[in-house]
Design an enzyme around this catalytic site. Structure first.
Site, PDB file in Angstrom:
ATOM      1  N   SER A 140      36.362  36.789  50.394  1.00 12.63           N
ATOM      2  CA  SER A 140      35.538  35.422  51.098  1.00 12.63           C
ATOM      3  C   SER A 140      36.429  33.986  49.977  1.00 12.63           C
ATOM      4  O   SER A 140      37.109  34.498  49.021  1.00 12.63           O
ATOM      5  CB  SER A 140      34.010  35.381  50.244  1.00 12.63           C
ATOM      6  N   TYR A 142      27.974  36.512  44.091  1.00 12.18           N
ATOM      7  CA  TYR A 142      28.998  37.255  44.837  1.00 12.18           C
ATOM      8  C   TYR A 142      30.396  36.743  44.980  1.00 12.18           C
ATOM      9  O   TYR A 142      30.950  37.520  45.197  1.00 12.18           O
ATOM     10  CB  TYR A 142      28.682  36.767  46.361  1.00 12.18           C
TER      11      TYR A 142
END
Length: 257
Positions: free
Chosen positions: A140, A153
């Site tokens: 990401s 995350y």
């Protein structure tokens, strides 16, 4: 001789687009799903429509004792493994001071430990077969820049990014190249959108002015899987429409205010 790829979480979004793109590039594809079997079967039909084999199986990457076996079984049924795409991921957000430990563990299990287990088995298969394979970890943009409320995350994707580099160092002698692709906001079910053309979603803060499309990420993954990328390893390819550049713009605006 046919080529084979496995793409985890290929029932929708980036995983689906990647599976279909690799099929167009000549790969038979192992498709995995966690909870959306119908979505995975739809992906399989698109793979078959371009003349490639598609095998569909359920995979929960957080079931560590089983996940590697699923990868190995799929590779065996495909007749080998040339490309492995670690795409499964996701997670909830909480303020850091209130982040539940159970949620922290679940997010790291999904995005980091599960990815490790699957990539390790994929690499073992490639080494045993002396395949000069490709492993591509989907991280990401938040591998590189923080996001408030997303401690777990960000930690997991950052960890996966550094794991990518260690893998590249250790697997290079076997001819295996390992890279990460770090998407920004992509119009997929994970971000609350359907798999759709994002051009009508305005994002004025981004240089590109819109979210990305899953097919744009799939194109980058396909490049890294191709012979054209044979000199690329241990890198993280950010595909975020300029999101990671906006911090500089914010700093300039703050300085001028």
């Amino acid at each position: 001789m046919s080529k084979a790829a496995i793409v985890t979480a290929s029932d929708s979004g980036i995983g689906k687009a990647t599976a279909v793109r690799l099929a167009r590039d000549g790969y038979d594809v192992g498709i995995t799903w966690h909870s959306d079997r119908e979505g995975a079967e739809a992906t399989a039909r698109e793979v078959q429509a371009v003349g490639r084999r598609a095998l569909v199986t359920q995979l929960d990457v957080t079931r560590f004792d089983d996940a590697g076996e699923v990868v190995e079984t799929l590779a065996g049924e495909l007749g080998g493994l040339d490309v492995f795409v670690n795409n499964a991921g996701g997670g909830e957000t909480h303020p850091f001071l209130e982040f539940p430990l159970d949620d922290w563990r679940e997010i790291l299990d999904l995005n980091l430990t599960g990815a490790f287990v699957c990539a390790q088995r994929a690499a073992q298969i490639m080494v045993d077969a002396r395949t000069e394979g490709r492993i591509i970890n989907v991280t990401s943009v938040h591998e590189h820049i923080p996001l408030p409320g997303a401690a777990a995350y960000c930690a997991a994707k950052g960890g996966l990014g550094l794991l990518t580099k260690v893998m590249a160092l250790e697997l290079g002698e076997h001819g295996i190249r390992v890279n990460a692709v770090a998407p920004g906001e992509i119009a997929t079910p994970m971000t609350g959108a359907e798999d759709e053309d994002p051009s009508h979603h305005e994002r004025p803060a981004l240089p590109e002015g819109r979210p990305g499309n899953a097919h744009e990420i799939a194109a980058t993954i396909a490049f890294l899987a191709s012979p054209d990328a044979r000199y690329a390893t241990g890198a993280s390819f950010v595909v975020d429409g300029g999101l990671s550049l906006t911090a500089a713009q914010f700093n300039q605006e703050a300085a001028e205010s």
